[in-house]
Design a protein around this motif. Structure first.
Motif, mmCIF file in Angstrom:
data_model
loop_
_atom_site.group_PDB
_atom_site.id
_atom_site.type_symbol
_atom_site.label_atom_id
_atom_site.label_comp_id
_atom_site.label_asym_id
_atom_site.label_seq_id
_atom_site.Cartn_x
_atom_site.Cartn_y
_atom_site.Cartn_z
ATOM 1 N N PRO A 21 8.213 -53.457 19.900
ATOM 2 C CA PRO A 21 7.891 -54.847 20.233
ATOM 3 C C PRO A 21 6.820 -55.022 21.306
ATOM 4 O O PRO A 21 6.249 -56.107 21.419
ATOM 5 C CB PRO A 21 9.244 -55.408 20.700
ATOM 6 C CG PRO A 21 10.247 -54.614 19.924
ATOM 7 C CD PRO A 21 9.677 -53.226 19.877
ATOM 8 N N ASP A 24 3.609 -56.598 20.069
ATOM 9 C CA ASP A 24 3.568 -58.057 19.971
ATOM 10 C C ASP A 24 3.201 -58.678 21.322
ATOM 11 O O ASP A 24 2.337 -59.564 21.409
ATOM 12 C CB ASP A 24 4.928 -58.554 19.492
ATOM 13 C CG ASP A 24 4.904 -60.003 19.039
ATOM 14 O OD1 ASP A 24 3.822 -60.508 18.707
ATOM 15 O OD2 ASP A 24 5.980 -60.632 19.010
ATOM 16 N N GLU A 61 4.172 -59.731 12.988
ATOM 17 C CA GLU A 61 4.522 -60.640 14.074
ATOM 18 C C GLU A 61 3.367 -61.516 14.564
ATOM 19 O O GLU A 61 3.588 -62.536 15.198
ATOM 20 C CB GLU A 61 5.065 -59.845 15.265
ATOM 21 C CG GLU A 61 6.389 -59.139 14.995
ATOM 22 C CD GLU A 61 7.551 -60.104 14.829
ATOM 23 O OE1 GLU A 61 7.447 -61.265 15.261
ATOM 24 O OE2 GLU A 61 8.577 -59.691 14.257
ATOM 25 N N TYR A 448 12.440 -49.296 19.876
ATOM 26 C CA TYR A 448 11.970 -49.918 21.120
ATOM 27 C C TYR A 448 11.679 -48.821 22.129
ATOM 28 O O TYR A 448 12.129 -47.679 21.994
ATOM 29 C CB TYR A 448 12.953 -50.958 21.653
ATOM 30 C CG TYR A 448 14.342 -50.480 21.996
ATOM 31 C CD1 TYR A 448 14.660 -50.070 23.289
ATOM 32 C CD2 TYR A 448 15.359 -50.480 21.043
ATOM 33 C CE1 TYR A 448 15.952 -49.657 23.614
ATOM 34 C CE2 TYR A 448 16.647 -50.067 21.354
ATOM 35 C CZ TYR A 448 16.933 -49.663 22.642
ATOM 36 O OH TYR A 448 18.214 -49.252 22.968
ATOM 37 N N CYS A 481 6.569 -64.254 23.761
ATOM 38 C CA CYS A 481 7.352 -63.103 23.311
ATOM 39 C C CYS A 481 8.639 -62.955 24.112
ATOM 40 O O CYS A 481 9.612 -62.362 23.623
ATOM 41 C CB CYS A 481 6.528 -61.825 23.423
ATOM 42 S SG CYS A 481 5.063 -61.800 22.369
ATOM 43 N N TYR A 486 14.174 -59.656 18.690
ATOM 44 C CA TYR A 486 13.680 -58.652 17.751
ATOM 45 C C TYR A 486 14.870 -57.899 17.163
ATOM 46 O O TYR A 486 15.728 -57.416 17.908
ATOM 47 C CB TYR A 486 12.736 -57.670 18.448
ATOM 48 C CG TYR A 486 11.488 -58.315 19.005
ATOM 49 C CD1 TYR A 486 10.327 -58.418 18.240
ATOM 50 C CD2 TYR A 486 11.464 -58.825 20.306
ATOM 51 C CE1 TYR A 486 9.184 -59.003 18.754
ATOM 52 C CE2 TYR A 486 10.323 -59.416 20.822
ATOM 53 C CZ TYR A 486 9.184 -59.503 20.037
ATOM 54 O OH TYR A 486 8.052 -60.090 20.553
#
Length: 645
Positions: A21, A24, A61, A448, A481, A486
């Protein structure tokens, strides 16, 4: 000099984020502001390298990033540079790994942008002379080499001149990656002044005196805001200064940024490089010598020392090498021609999965071993085993540790499908169409940053800013974000049983956290567990269009209760296309998902309530069934797969 008597130079930006993530967040914090600054100056030519993993996350995303890059390509003022898919270093990897990683990166450029790159971005800038032949074999005509490597190789004159690199019968045009120019331009962008601008331009002009030179500025796009943001610093001035720099260039009669391919076409290249020393990235060598640097490794004086003696590099070489050996062994077994198409799809997915999980392989300052981002490379074994079992004619239900993670799975294989089941919650981890060799569910790739690997069965809870994403960031401003959730690697049948008993006691049983006993025969598989006095059973029966699952739930002692079964089902039909092209290729509505040639439908005679959502690289069908004042809950759900021919 150019035809307009301006001295040319090149701008090269390196967009590199893993399949996490953070990609993003990085797009919001610095990639998009950088692209918007370029959009305001259509006369500025530039080069981007965008890692495959970065593209994967942003097509899903942040499709606006993709659209802006497409616009710049259409304006013919942007060249994309190819590379290895996830920035694995050439020096550390085998030839097969390098060619595999480069092939998939060229493929995603073709699928996303309709673009075939001519130039190669050398990941992390390590160098040996034989790279000329390797990069040529990958399909490229030019690349970059650091100026200090040229100097150490005995180049004394015209160090900024493009030259023909020669190795055997292979030729590759080499442009000079100038660390001095990069340092000067960074200083200007971060602390702008007219004086610094003139010093920079004079440096380019002096280096290009007499013609025949092309200095290249090469920098991480993350340097334009992310690193400052992570430290709690304001980064707004960076884009203001970049905007000013571009405005100055527009009116400057002395220099201009150009495309490297245009230089090759318009000007002759007379210099050659027939031999060169092994080179290491200047920035990495400096980090090794600076104990306070982010990428420092205490025990090593050079990068070559690190890559030869580091235990974590040795671990990855052995780990990746073992996977490559198994892929190549399977490749030798597959039939030729049309009969081998399904098997080739499976092994293509295996090679892709390996490439995705080699992010920055060889870089200093990273703890690889035990972290999910690299350990998930083992998931390529799912595709390898599927291909091998089908070649061998092995069908039915059996147990096997298919991904070599130390936790056994239950496998079902027939001529229509392969299903990989986990005892943890009685879930489907993988569903593969064995007619086409494409995935229907699994979605094994995203992770992650700080995730420690346990096994491929682990349920990943919702992730957000504080749980536990981006824990190291000292934010200087809010990002949208931070408000997002997520969801990664959810698979099928993530079940939760909620209840309220007659005595008003309530609770939630998260089946995906429960180890379930398993029994199987022929085409049927039964999972069972006891929890909080409840008896819970899931029975799977496979058929040629998919499978059915029957839930049987009984309350403690048969007492009446209000019951609610919630089941989450995350589908990823033709996973690679979803990772390449984003949500636009998938449609989810109530109990049905369509993507490409596939339609997946969940059906039941019970009154199920359906809802839909997107996970990262997947579309989800959730269903709920309630029973009021009842001692049991039972339902059958049919998972039907239909493929266009």
């Amino acid at each position: 000099m150019n035809e307009n008597n301006k001295v040319p130079f090149a701008l090269v930006y390196h967009f590199n984020q893993d399949l996490i993530p953070l990609a993003d967040l990085t797009a919001d914090i610095c990639f998009m502001p950088l692209l918007k600054t370029f959009a305001a100056h259509p006369e500025i030519a530039c080069h981007f390298h965008i890692a495959g993993t970065t593209l994967n996350f942003l097509t899903w995303e942040n499709p606006a990033f993709i659209d802006m890059v497409k616009d710049m390509i259409k304006e013919e003022r942007l060249e994309l540079l190819g590379s290895t898919y996830a920035q694995s270093m050439l020096f550390c990897s085998s030839k097969w790994e390098n060619l595999n990683a480069a092939r998939h990166h060229r493929d995603i450029y073709k699928q996303v942008f309709g673009y075939t790159p001519g130039g190669f971005w050398n990941p992390e800038k390590s160098w040996t002379h034989s790279f000329i032949s390797l990069v040529k074999e990958m399909g490229y005509s030019y690349s970059l080499i650091e100026e200090h490597v040229l100097a150490e190789s005995g180049v004394e004159n015209n160090i900024y001149a493009p030259r023909r690199g020669l190795h055997g019968s292979d030729e590759l045009i080499l442009f000079t990656d100038s660390s001095r120019l990069t340092k000067m331009l960074n200083d200007l962008i971060f602390n702008f002044s007219d004086e610094k601008y003139d010093v920079l331009v004079n440096h380019i002009v002096e280096a290009g005196a007499g013609g025949g030179s092309l200095m290249c500025y090469c920098e991480d796009a993350e340097a334009y805001g992310l690193w400052q943001f992570e430290s709690g610093e304001n980064n707004k001035h960076i884009y203001e200064n970049l905007d000013k720099f571009f405005s100055y260039l527009k009116h400057d009669s002395r220099v201009e940024p150009i495309l490297m391919s245009n230089y090759s076409k318009q000007q002759g290249i007379s210099e050659t490089l027939t031999k060169s020393v092994n080179g290491q990235a200047k920035w990495m060598l400096e980090a090794l010598h600076d104990s306070g640097a982010r990428w420092h490794e205490q025990e090593y004086s050079t990068w070559f020392d690190f890559q030869e003696h580091s235990p974590k590099i040795k671990y990855l070489k052995k780990f990746y090498g073992g996977l490559v050996k198994q892929i190549r062994s399977a490749e030798k077994k597959i039939p030729t021609g049309k009969a081998g198409e399904m098997f080739r799809n499976l092994l293509d997915s295996a090679g892709f999965t390996l490439a995705v999980h080699q992010h920055e392989y060889g870089l200093t300052g990273i703890d690889y071993q035990g972290f999910t981002r690299w350990e998930l490379a083992r998931c390529c074994l799912v595709y390898i085993r599927c291909a091998e079992w089908l070649i061998e004619g092995k069908t039915g239900v059996f147990e096997y540790d298919i991904n070599e993670d130390g936790t056994g799975e239950i496998i079902y294989v027939d001529k229509w499908q392969m299903l990989v089941f986990s005892r943890q919650g009685g879930r489907v981890l993988y569903w593969i169409d064995t007619v086409s060799g494409l995935q229907i569910a699994g979605n094994e790739n995203p992770a992650y940053a700080s995730e420690h690997f346990t096994n491929d069965h682990a349920y990943i809870p919702d992730l957000s800013k504080d749980t536990p994403l981006w824990f190291w960031i000292k934010e200087s401003r809010h990002s949208p974000c931070f408000d997002k959730k997520y969801k990664l690697r959810r698979r099928l049948q993530n079940d939760i049983l909620s209840y309220e008993l007659a005595d008003s006691s309530t609770g939630n049983i998260k089946l995906y956290d429960h180890e379930m006993a398993a029994e199987y025969e022929d085409k049927q598989l039964r999972f069972h567990c006891e929890s909080s006095g409840f008896s819970i059973e899931k029975v799977f029966t496979m058929n040629k269009t998919g499978f059915t699952v029957i839930y049987r739930i009984n309350t403690p002692g048969g007492q009446p209760a209000d019951l609610a079964l919630f089941s989450e089902n995350s589908f990823s039909p033709d996973l690679k296309s979803l990772m390449y092209l984003g949500k636009s290729v998938i449609n989810s509505r109530q109990n049905k998902i369509t993507a490409g040639k596939y339609t997946i439908t969940l059906e039941s005679k019970s009154s199920l309530a359906f809802e839909n959502e997107y996970h990262v690289f997947a579309a989800c069908i959730n269903f709920m069934l309630e029973a009021k004042n009842s001692s049991s809950l039972q339902t059958q759900v049919n998972y039907n797969l239909k493929a266009k021919k």
